[in-house]
Design a protein around this motif. Structure first.
Motif, PDB file in Angstrom:
ATOM      1  N   VAL A  66      10.179   4.274   8.293  1.00  0.00           N
ATOM      2  CA  VAL A  66       9.153   3.612   9.092  1.00  0.00           C
ATOM      3  C   VAL A  66       7.923   4.506   9.054  1.00  0.00           C
ATOM      4  O   VAL A  66       7.989   5.668   9.479  1.00  0.00           O
ATOM      5  CB  VAL A  66       9.614   3.407  10.554  1.00  0.00           C
ATOM      6  N   GLY A  67       6.827   3.999   8.512  1.00  0.00           N
ATOM      7  CA  GLY A  67       5.646   4.829   8.371  1.00  0.00           C
ATOM      8  C   GLY A  67       4.362   4.025   8.301  1.00  0.00           C
ATOM      9  O   GLY A  67       4.350   2.814   8.525  1.00  0.00           O
ATOM     10  N   SER A  68       3.294   4.732   7.969  1.00  0.00           N
ATOM     11  CA  SER A  68       1.980   4.108   7.871  1.00  0.00           C
ATOM     12  C   SER A  68       1.857   3.334   6.560  1.00  0.00           C
ATOM     13  O   SER A  68       2.800   3.276   5.762  1.00  0.00           O
ATOM     14  CB  SER A  68       0.904   5.190   7.935  1.00  0.00           C
TER      15      SER A  68
ATOM     16  N   LEU B 164      11.433  -0.480   3.712  1.00  0.00           N
ATOM     17  CA  LEU B 164      10.536   0.297   4.544  1.00  0.00           C
ATOM     18  C   LEU B 164       9.565  -0.562   5.329  1.00  0.00           C
ATOM     19  O   LEU B 164       9.105  -1.601   4.864  1.00  0.00           O
ATOM     20  CB  LEU B 164       9.761   1.313   3.706  1.00  0.00           C
ATOM     21  N   VAL B 165       9.284  -0.098   6.529  1.00  0.00           N
ATOM     22  CA  VAL B 165       8.206  -0.653   7.325  1.00  0.00           C
ATOM     23  C   VAL B 165       6.982   0.205   7.035  1.00  0.00           C
ATOM     24  O   VAL B 165       6.962   1.396   7.332  1.00  0.00           O
ATOM     25  CB  VAL B 165       8.536  -0.627   8.832  1.00  0.00           C
ATOM     26  N   SER B 166       5.978  -0.396   6.429  1.00  0.00           N
ATOM     27  CA  SER B 166       4.761   0.322   6.063  1.00  0.00           C
ATOM     28  C   SER B 166       3.591  -0.352   6.766  1.00  0.00           C
ATOM     29  O   SER B 166       3.074  -1.365   6.297  1.00  0.00           O
ATOM     30  CB  SER B 166       4.572   0.296   4.541  1.00  0.00           C
ATOM     31  N   ASP B 167       3.196   0.211   7.893  1.00  0.00           N
ATOM     32  CA  ASP B 167       2.213  -0.450   8.754  1.00  0.00           C
ATOM     33  C   ASP B 167       1.542   0.616   9.620  1.00  0.00           C
ATOM     34  O   ASP B 167       2.238   1.424  10.252  1.00  0.00           O
ATOM     35  CB  ASP B 167       2.928  -1.491   9.629  1.00  0.00           C
ATOM     36  N   ASP B 168       0.218   0.625   9.651  1.00  0.00           N
ATOM     37  CA  ASP B 168      -0.493   1.633  10.444  1.00  0.00           C
ATOM     38  C   ASP B 168      -0.229   1.495  11.942  1.00  0.00           C
ATOM     39  O   ASP B 168      -0.477   2.432  12.705  1.00  0.00           O
ATOM     40  CB  ASP B 168      -1.998   1.554  10.176  1.00  0.00           C
ATOM     41  N   GLU B 169       0.283   0.342  12.356  1.00  0.00           N
ATOM     42  CA  GLU B 169       0.632   0.162  13.763  1.00  0.00           C
ATOM     43  C   GLU B 169       1.698   1.159  14.190  1.00  0.00           C
ATOM     44  O   GLU B 169       1.770   1.573  15.357  1.00  0.00           O
ATOM     45  CB  GLU B 169       1.132  -1.265  13.999  1.00  0.00           C
ATOM     46  N   THR B 170       2.544   1.594  13.249  1.00  0.00           N
ATOM     47  CA  THR B 170       3.651   2.494  13.587  1.00  0.00           C
ATOM     48  C   THR B 170       3.173   3.890  13.994  1.00  0.00           C
ATOM     49  O   THR B 170       3.955   4.665  14.541  1.00  0.00           O
ATOM     50  CB  THR B 170       4.624   2.633  12.403  1.00  0.00           C
ATOM     51  N   LYS B 171       1.908   4.200  13.709  1.00  0.00           N
ATOM     52  CA  LYS B 171       1.382   5.522  14.085  1.00  0.00           C
ATOM     53  C   LYS B 171       1.434   5.739  15.592  1.00  0.00           C
ATOM     54  O   LYS B 171       1.483   6.882  16.051  1.00  0.00           O
ATOM     55  CB  LYS B 171      -0.056   5.679  13.594  1.00  0.00           C
ATOM     56  N   THR B 172       1.418   4.660  16.354  1.00  0.00           N
ATOM     57  CA  THR B 172       1.421   4.774  17.812  1.00  0.00           C
ATOM     58  C   THR B 172       2.811   4.604  18.408  1.00  0.00           C
ATOM     59  O   THR B 172       2.974   4.662  19.621  1.00  0.00           O
ATOM     60  CB  THR B 172       0.484   3.725  18.432  1.00  0.00           C
TER      61      THR B 172
ATOM     62  N   GLU C 230      11.606  -2.968  -0.794  1.00  0.00           N
ATOM     63  CA  GLU C 230      11.191  -4.066   0.076  1.00  0.00           C
ATOM     64  C   GLU C 230      10.262  -3.505   1.143  1.00  0.00           C
ATOM     65  O   GLU C 230      10.666  -2.671   1.955  1.00  0.00           O
ATOM     66  CB  GLU C 230      12.425  -4.706   0.723  1.00  0.00           C
ATOM     67  N   VAL C 231       9.016  -3.966   1.134  1.00  0.00           N
ATOM     68  CA  VAL C 231       8.014  -3.473   2.080  1.00  0.00           C
ATOM     69  C   VAL C 231       7.815  -4.507   3.184  1.00  0.00           C
ATOM     70  O   VAL C 231       7.493  -5.665   2.916  1.00  0.00           O
ATOM     71  CB  VAL C 231       6.679  -3.189   1.372  1.00  0.00           C
ATOM     72  N   LEU C 232       8.011  -4.070   4.427  1.00  0.00           N
ATOM     73  CA  LEU C 232       7.906  -4.950   5.586  1.00  0.00           C
ATOM     74  C   LEU C 232       6.763  -4.502   6.490  1.00  0.00           C
ATOM     75  O   LEU C 232       6.329  -3.343   6.438  1.00  0.00           O
ATOM     76  CB  LEU C 232       9.212  -4.945   6.371  1.00  0.00           C
ATOM     77  N   SER C 233       6.292  -5.417   7.323  1.00  0.00           N
ATOM     78  CA  SER C 233       5.291  -5.085   8.327  1.00  0.00           C
ATOM     79  C   SER C 233       5.988  -4.802   9.651  1.00  0.00           C
ATOM     80  O   SER C 233       7.191  -5.043   9.808  1.00  0.00           O
ATOM     81  CB  SER C 233       4.299  -6.233   8.499  1.00  0.00           C
ATOM     82  N   ALA C 234       5.235  -4.323  10.618  1.00  0.00           N
ATOM     83  CA  ALA C 234       5.808  -4.030  11.930  1.00  0.00           C
ATOM     84  C   ALA C 234       6.393  -5.278  12.575  1.00  0.00           C
ATOM     85  O   ALA C 234       7.387  -5.208  13.306  1.00  0.00           O
ATOM     86  CB  ALA C 234       4.743  -3.419  12.828  1.00  0.00           C
ATOM     87  N   ALA C 235       5.792  -6.419  12.285  1.00  0.00           N
ATOM     88  CA  ALA C 235       6.253  -7.670  12.891  1.00  0.00           C
ATOM     89  C   ALA C 235       7.559  -8.171  12.286  1.00  0.00           C
ATOM     90  O   ALA C 235       8.205  -9.059  12.848  1.00  0.00           O
ATOM     91  CB  ALA C 235       5.174  -8.744  12.749  1.00  0.00           C
ATOM     92  N   ASP C 236       7.959  -7.599  11.156  1.00  0.00           N
ATOM     93  CA  ASP C 236       9.150  -8.078  10.449  1.00  0.00           C
ATOM     94  C   ASP C 236      10.455  -7.481  10.968  1.00  0.00           C
ATOM     95  O   ASP C 236      11.536  -7.893  10.539  1.00  0.00           O
ATOM     96  CB  ASP C 236       9.042  -7.785   8.945  1.00  0.00           C
TER      97      ASP C 236
END
Length: 253
Positions: free
Chosen positions: A60-62, A84-92, A202-208
């Motif tokens: 889980v990362g940016s 992987l979850v690749s989303d800048d939202e995960t920074k918080t 497989e690249v996922l977003s935070a919403a996935d």
């Protein structure tokens, strides 16, 4: 059987700066795979190979976790594929929220019997995530594991404890945090790097992914504590005896 290994793509502390009050400035820190994770991937690879199973990497990362050579460098170390979850939202996200996302990623892997992590992450090193992931999965968690062998009922683990090791036989699935020096980490060769480019990710977003919100913020930091030193110097033929007397006087025997 599948084995899942959670790796972290995080800012490297070698590029960070620390102020006098203990606050860390990550602005110039480049993101990389945690230095502890190659050891975990190497041990997890042997666990999967022993049963002819698949090794799946999760993180889980940016946004940077899925671009350039970020995924390729992880795949080259022995993974069969990555989720992987690749989303800048995960920074918080807090550690509990990241752990819940990792648990969700792992639970979607068919036949998973173990989740493996490194002993710590390079950016925080708090060692919370393995136990948190285990809590979300409902599996037992064992830290500082040196060896793992699949059994008919579950796993046989060799774990570091103060003064030595202990062997544990556990029924069912487990979360394992690998000791930093458990095995020699594999260094990818050119063949591994070329093969990594053909492996699926497989690249996922935070919403996935399903996550659980939990507030766990660092409210304060401080620098390393210092201790006053006596600076006593013992000289002469009886210096050893003087030192022994001083240690006894200080309550050290």
């Amino acid at each position: 059987m599948s084995v899942v290994v959670a790796y972290k793509f995080a800012p490297n502390p070698q590029d960070a700066s620390v102020s006098a009050d203990g606050n860390v400035d990550w602005a110039r820190a480049k993101e990389a795979i945690s230095e502890y994770d190659p050891v975990a991937i190497t041990l997890a690879r042997t666990m999967a190979d022993a049963e002819g199973g698949e090794l799946v990497g999760i993180t889980v990362g940016s946004k940077k976790a899925s671009v350039g050579n970020a995924v390729k460098s992880a795949l080259a170390r022995g993974l069969d594929r990555a989720r992987l979850v690749s989303d800048d939202e995960t920074k918080t996200w807090s550690s509990p929220k990241v752990a819940s996302a990792l648990a969700d990623l792992a639970s979607d892997v068919d036949g998973v019997s173990a989740l493996v992590t490194g002993s710590a992450s390079i950016d925080e090193g708090a060692g919370l995530v393995p136990a948190l992931v285990a809590g979300y999965l409902g599996w037992p968690c064992f830290l500082e594991v040196r060896e793992a062998e699949k059994t008919e009922a579950g796993w046989k683990l060799v774990q570091e404890v103060p003064g030595g090791t202990r062997t544990i036989e556990v029924t069912g699935n487990v979360v394992i945090s690998v000791a930093a020096n458990a095995v020699e980490a594999k260094t990818p060769g050119m063949r591994d790097i070329l093969a990594a480019g053909k492996k699926p990710s497989e690249v996922l977003s935070a919403a996935d992914v399903a996550t659980h919100d939990c507030t766990a913020e660092v409210s304060a930091r401080s620098g390393a504590s210092t201790q006053d030193r006596a600076h006593n110097l013992f000289e002469g033929e009886d210096a050893a005896a003087q030192l022994a007397d001083a240690l006894r006087a200080a309550g050290l025997k």
